[in-house]
Design a protein around this motif. Structure first.
Motif, PDB file in Angstrom:
ATOM      1  N   MET A  97       0.903  -1.111   0.038  1.00 14.02           N
ATOM      2  CA  MET A  97       0.056   0.130  -0.021  1.00 14.02           C
ATOM      3  C   MET A  97       0.803   1.322  -0.023  1.00 14.02           C
ATOM      4  SD  MET A  97      -3.279  -0.751   0.034  1.00 14.02           S
ATOM      5  CE  MET A  97      -3.997   0.681   0.648  1.00 14.02           C
ATOM      6  N   ARG A  98       1.973   1.413   0.902  1.00 15.16           N
ATOM      7  CA  ARG A  98       2.783   2.359   0.943  1.00 15.16           C
ATOM      8  C   ARG A  98       3.526   2.627  -0.453  1.00 15.16           C
ATOM      9  NH1 ARG A  98       3.587   0.488   6.129  1.00 15.16           N
ATOM     10  NH2 ARG A  98       5.729  -0.546   5.532  1.00 15.16           N
ATOM     11  N   HIS A  99       3.960   1.488  -1.138  1.00 14.96           N
ATOM     12  CA  HIS A  99       4.538   1.684  -2.374  1.00 14.96           C
ATOM     13  C   HIS A  99       3.576   2.303  -3.207  1.00 14.96           C
ATOM     14  CE1 HIS A  99       7.179   0.199  -5.814  1.00 14.96           C
ATOM     15  NE2 HIS A  99       6.012  -0.218  -6.313  1.00 14.96           N
ATOM     16  N   LEU A 100       2.412   1.901  -3.519  1.00 16.50           N
ATOM     17  CA  LEU A 100       1.544   2.441  -4.389  1.00 16.50           C
ATOM     18  C   LEU A 100       1.336   3.931  -3.967  1.00 16.50           C
ATOM     19  CD1 LEU A 100      -1.236  -0.208  -4.937  1.00 16.50           C
ATOM     20  CD2 LEU A 100       0.583   0.436  -6.573  1.00 16.50           C
ATOM     21  N   LEU A 101       1.045   4.528  -2.794  1.00 19.21           N
ATOM     22  CA  LEU A 101       0.952   5.657  -2.351  1.00 19.21           C
ATOM     23  C   LEU A 101       2.181   6.653  -2.881  1.00 19.21           C
ATOM     24  CD1 LEU A 101      -0.825   5.233   0.928  1.00 19.21           C
ATOM     25  CD2 LEU A 101      -1.756   6.155  -1.156  1.00 19.21           C
ATOM     26  N   GLN A 102       3.501   5.936  -2.655  1.00 17.43           N
ATOM     27  CA  GLN A 102       4.548   6.731  -2.830  1.00 17.43           C
ATOM     28  C   GLN A 102       4.876   7.187  -4.311  1.00 17.43           C
ATOM     29  OE1 GLN A 102       7.430   4.301  -1.140  1.00 17.43           O
ATOM     30  NE2 GLN A 102       7.616   5.464   0.873  1.00 17.43           N
ATOM     31  N   LYS A 103       4.261   5.893  -5.337  1.00 14.20           N
ATOM     32  CA  LYS A 103       4.300   6.157  -6.763  1.00 14.20           C
ATOM     33  C   LYS A 103       3.044   7.050  -7.100  1.00 14.20           C
ATOM     34  CE  LYS A 103       5.536   2.671  -9.233  1.00 14.20           C
ATOM     35  NZ  LYS A 103       6.833   3.088  -9.772  1.00 14.20           N
ATOM     36  N   GLY A 104       2.325   7.604  -6.355  1.00 10.70           N
ATOM     37  CA  GLY A 104       1.388   8.461  -6.875  1.00 10.70           C
ATOM     38  C   GLY A 104      -0.176   7.948  -7.138  1.00 10.70           C
ATOM     39  N   PHE A 105      -0.371   6.912  -6.537  1.00 15.82           N
ATOM     40  CA  PHE A 105      -1.868   6.521  -6.505  1.00 15.82           C
ATOM     41  C   PHE A 105      -2.677   6.998  -5.255  1.00 15.82           C
ATOM     42  CE2 PHE A 105       0.474   3.639  -9.201  1.00 15.82           C
ATOM     43  CZ  PHE A 105      -0.190   3.539 -10.449  1.00 15.82           C
ATOM     44  N   THR A 106      -3.963   7.299  -5.446  1.00 15.16           N
ATOM     45  CA  THR A 106      -4.725   7.661  -4.193  1.00 15.16           C
ATOM     46  C   THR A 106      -4.759   6.275  -3.616  1.00 15.16           C
ATOM     47  OG1 THR A 106      -6.749   6.572  -5.589  1.00 15.16           O
ATOM     48  CG2 THR A 106      -6.167   9.300  -5.874  1.00 15.16           C
ATOM     49  N   SER A 107      -5.463   6.536  -2.095  1.00 15.96           N
ATOM     50  CA  SER A 107      -5.453   5.623  -1.162  1.00 15.96           C
ATOM     51  C   SER A 107      -6.632   4.762  -1.732  1.00 15.96           C
ATOM     52  CB  SER A 107      -5.810   6.036   0.123  1.00 15.96           C
ATOM     53  OG  SER A 107      -6.858   6.929   0.155  1.00 15.96           O
ATOM     54  N   SER A 108      -7.647   5.066  -2.346  1.00 13.23           N
ATOM     55  CA  SER A 108      -8.882   4.405  -2.567  1.00 13.23           C
ATOM     56  C   SER A 108      -8.327   3.376  -3.886  1.00 13.23           C
ATOM     57  CB  SER A 108      -9.994   5.339  -3.297  1.00 13.23           C
ATOM     58  OG  SER A 108      -9.531   5.968  -4.274  1.00 13.23           O
ATOM     59  N   SER A 109      -7.552   3.994  -5.108  1.00 13.09           N
ATOM     60  CA  SER A 109      -7.016   3.113  -5.983  1.00 13.09           C
ATOM     61  C   SER A 109      -6.257   2.030  -5.404  1.00 13.09           C
ATOM     62  CB  SER A 109      -6.361   3.671  -6.936  1.00 13.09           C
ATOM     63  OG  SER A 109      -7.209   4.546  -7.951  1.00 13.09           O
ATOM     64  N   ALA A 110      -5.226   2.349  -4.490  1.00 16.13           N
ATOM     65  CA  ALA A 110      -4.568   1.393  -3.697  1.00 16.13           C
ATOM     66  C   ALA A 110      -5.437   0.303  -3.150  1.00 16.13           C
ATOM     67  CB  ALA A 110      -3.522   1.863  -2.574  1.00 16.13           C
ATOM     68  N   ARG A 111      -6.257   0.810  -2.481  1.00 21.09           N
ATOM     69  CA  ARG A 111      -6.888  -0.445  -1.566  1.00 21.09           C
ATOM     70  C   ARG A 111      -7.782  -1.240  -2.604  1.00 21.09           C
ATOM     71  NH1 ARG A 111      -8.190   3.972   1.651  1.00 21.09           N
ATOM     72  NH2 ARG A 111     -10.127   4.339   0.565  1.00 21.09           N
ATOM     73  N   VAL A 112      -8.294  -0.771  -3.649  1.00 20.69           N
ATOM     74  CA  VAL A 112      -9.088  -1.512  -4.657  1.00 20.69           C
ATOM     75  C   VAL A 112      -8.065  -2.386  -5.264  1.00 20.69           C
ATOM     76  CG1 VAL A 112     -10.161  -1.363  -7.001  1.00 20.69           C
ATOM     77  CG2 VAL A 112     -10.902   0.223  -5.365  1.00 20.69           C
ATOM     78  N   ALA A 113      -7.002  -1.920  -5.795  1.00 16.03           N
ATOM     79  CA  ALA A 113      -5.809  -3.068  -6.126  1.00 16.03           C
ATOM     80  C   ALA A 113      -5.424  -3.856  -5.252  1.00 16.03           C
ATOM     81  CB  ALA A 113      -4.654  -1.972  -6.670  1.00 16.03           C
ATOM     82  N   LEU A 114      -5.317  -3.664  -3.996  1.00 12.14           N
ATOM     83  CA  LEU A 114      -4.845  -4.807  -3.058  1.00 12.14           C
ATOM     84  C   LEU A 114      -6.022  -5.932  -2.960  1.00 12.14           C
ATOM     85  CD1 LEU A 114      -2.673  -5.899  -1.344  1.00 12.14           C
ATOM     86  CD2 LEU A 114      -3.606  -4.534   0.493  1.00 12.14           C
ATOM     87  N   ALA A 115      -7.203  -5.120  -2.780  1.00 14.85           N
ATOM     88  CA  ALA A 115      -8.243  -6.277  -2.726  1.00 14.85           C
ATOM     89  C   ALA A 115      -8.555  -7.126  -4.141  1.00 14.85           C
ATOM     90  CB  ALA A 115      -9.538  -5.604  -2.492  1.00 14.85           C
ATOM     91  N   ALA A 116      -8.151  -6.368  -5.198  1.00 14.43           N
ATOM     92  CA  ALA A 116      -8.522  -7.207  -6.494  1.00 14.43           C
ATOM     93  C   ALA A 116      -7.256  -8.261  -6.519  1.00 14.43           C
ATOM     94  CB  ALA A 116      -8.317  -6.248  -7.388  1.00 14.43           C
ATOM     95  N   PHE A 117      -5.848  -7.756  -6.130  1.00 17.86           N
ATOM     96  CA  PHE A 117      -4.855  -8.763  -6.175  1.00 17.86           C
ATOM     97  C   PHE A 117      -5.071 -10.110  -5.295  1.00 17.86           C
ATOM     98  CE2 PHE A 117      -0.714 -10.264  -4.577  1.00 17.86           C
ATOM     99  CZ  PHE A 117      -0.205 -10.453  -5.651  1.00 17.86           C
ATOM    100  N   LEU A 118      -5.493  -9.802  -3.955  1.00 15.23           N
ATOM    101  CA  LEU A 118      -5.777 -10.710  -3.168  1.00 15.23           C
ATOM    102  C   LEU A 118      -6.829 -11.803  -3.554  1.00 15.23           C
ATOM    103  CD1 LEU A 118      -5.586  -8.674   0.117  1.00 15.23           C
ATOM    104  CD2 LEU A 118      -3.790 -10.301  -0.824  1.00 15.23           C
ATOM    105  N   LYS A 119      -7.840 -11.419  -4.525  1.00 14.59           N
ATOM    106  CA  LYS A 119      -8.899 -12.264  -4.958  1.00 14.59           C
ATOM    107  C   LYS A 119      -8.422 -12.981  -6.050  1.00 14.59           C
ATOM    108  CE  LYS A 119     -12.793  -9.372  -3.577  1.00 14.59           C
ATOM    109  NZ  LYS A 119     -13.760  -8.563  -4.032  1.00 14.59           N
ATOM    110  N   GLU A 120      -7.211 -12.513  -6.817  1.00 18.48           N
ATOM    111  CA  GLU A 120      -6.606 -13.494  -7.824  1.00 18.48           C
ATOM    112  C   GLU A 120      -6.263 -14.691  -7.383  1.00 18.48           C
ATOM    113  OE1 GLU A 120      -3.769 -11.068  -9.521  1.00 18.48           O
ATOM    114  OE2 GLU A 120      -5.409  -9.807 -10.539  1.00 18.48           O
ATOM    115  N   PRO A 121      -6.260 -15.961  -8.129  1.00 15.76           N
ATOM    116  CA  PRO A 121      -5.895 -17.207  -7.829  1.00 15.76           C
ATOM    117  C   PRO A 121      -4.410 -17.198  -7.959  1.00 15.76           C
ATOM    118  CG  PRO A 121      -6.786 -17.260 -10.013  1.00 15.76           C
ATOM    119  CD  PRO A 121      -7.140 -15.792  -9.595  1.00 15.76           C
ATOM    120  N   ARG A 122      -3.628 -17.743  -6.972  1.00 18.60           N
ATOM    121  CA  ARG A 122      -2.312 -17.911  -7.147  1.00 18.60           C
ATOM    122  C   ARG A 122      -1.971 -19.635  -6.581  1.00 18.60           C
ATOM    123  NH1 ARG A 122      -3.096 -13.327  -5.319  1.00 18.60           N
ATOM    124  NH2 ARG A 122      -3.646 -13.739  -3.335  1.00 18.60           N
ATOM    125  N   GLU A 123      -0.757 -20.020  -6.882  1.00 18.29           N
ATOM    126  CA  GLU A 123      -0.389 -21.288  -6.447  1.00 18.29           C
ATOM    127  C   GLU A 123      -0.202 -21.382  -4.933  1.00 18.29           C
ATOM    128  OE1 GLU A 123       3.094 -22.783  -8.397  1.00 18.29           O
ATOM    129  OE2 GLU A 123       2.636 -21.896 -10.292  1.00 18.29           O
TER     130      GLU A 123
END
Length: 149
Positions: free
Chosen positions: A116-142
Motif C-alpha cells: 500500500m505504501r509503495h502505491l501511495l509513493q508512486k502517486g496512486f490515491t489511497s482508494s485506488s491502492a485499496r481497490v488494487a490490493l483487494a483485487a490482487f488478493l482475490k486473484e488465484p495463486r499457487e
C-alpha cells in the motif's frame, strides 16, 4: 525562434517550460512571446499534446495520478488534462501491485501494508491502492508458492 524549434525537435515542451528555457538563454520577453505565438499557430507547440505525452509516459512507468498531476502543475498545465485522459488508474494500480508483490508472501500483514505504501509513493490515491490490493488478493495463486522447500 530557432532555439525554441531545436528544443521542440528533441521532445515536446509545455509553453511554460519553453518560456523558462528561453529566459535562461536571456531572450527578450517580446521575442519569446512572438516565437511561442508562431510555434503554437503552426501547431509545433501544443500544451495538450505535451500533457498527453507526459501522462502516457509516466503512466507506463507506473506512476499514479497524484504524482503525474504534480508534474503537470509544475509544467503549467491544468490538472483537467489528467481527468480528461483515458487511463484506468485502478487497473494501473493493480498492475503496479502485481509487479511489487510478484514473489512476496501476501499472507503477512506487513507485506500488504508495504505494498500500500509503495502505491501511495508512486502517486496512486489511497482508494485506488485499496481497490488494487483487494483485487490482487482475490486473484488465484499457487498455494505452495511460498512453502519452504
Amino acid at each position: 525562434m530557432s532555439v525554441a524549434m531545436r528544443l521542440l525537435a528533441r521532445r515536446e515542451h509545455a509553453e511554460l517550460e519553453l518560456k523558462r528555457k528561453l529566459h535562461q538563454r536571456e531572450f527578450a520577453d517580446d521575442e519569446i512571446e512572438s516565437a511561442l505565438s508562431e510555434l503554437k499557430q503552426r501547431g509545433w507547440q501544443s500544451d495538450e499534446r505535451f500533457a498527453e505525452m507526459l501522462i502516457g509516459s509516466r503512466a507506463r512507468r507506473g506512476q499514479g495520478p497524484v504524482k503525474i498531476g504534480q508534474a503537470l502543475h509544475t509544467a503549467g498545465i491544468a490538472k483537467a488534462a489528467l481527468q480528461a485522459s483515458e487511463v484506468d488508474w485502478d487497473e494501473q494500480a493493480l498492475q503496479a501491485i502485481r509487479r511489487y508483490l510478484r514473489h512476496k508472501d501476501v499472507s503477512q500483514h506487513e507485506v500488504r501494508m508495504k505494498a500500500m505504501r509503495h502505491l501511495l509513493q508512486k502517486g496512486f490515491t489511497s482508494s485506488s491502492a485499496r481497490v488494487a490490493l483487494a483485487a490482487f488478493l482475490k486473484e488465484p495463486r499457487e498455494s505452495d508458492e511460498f512453502a519452504p522447500e
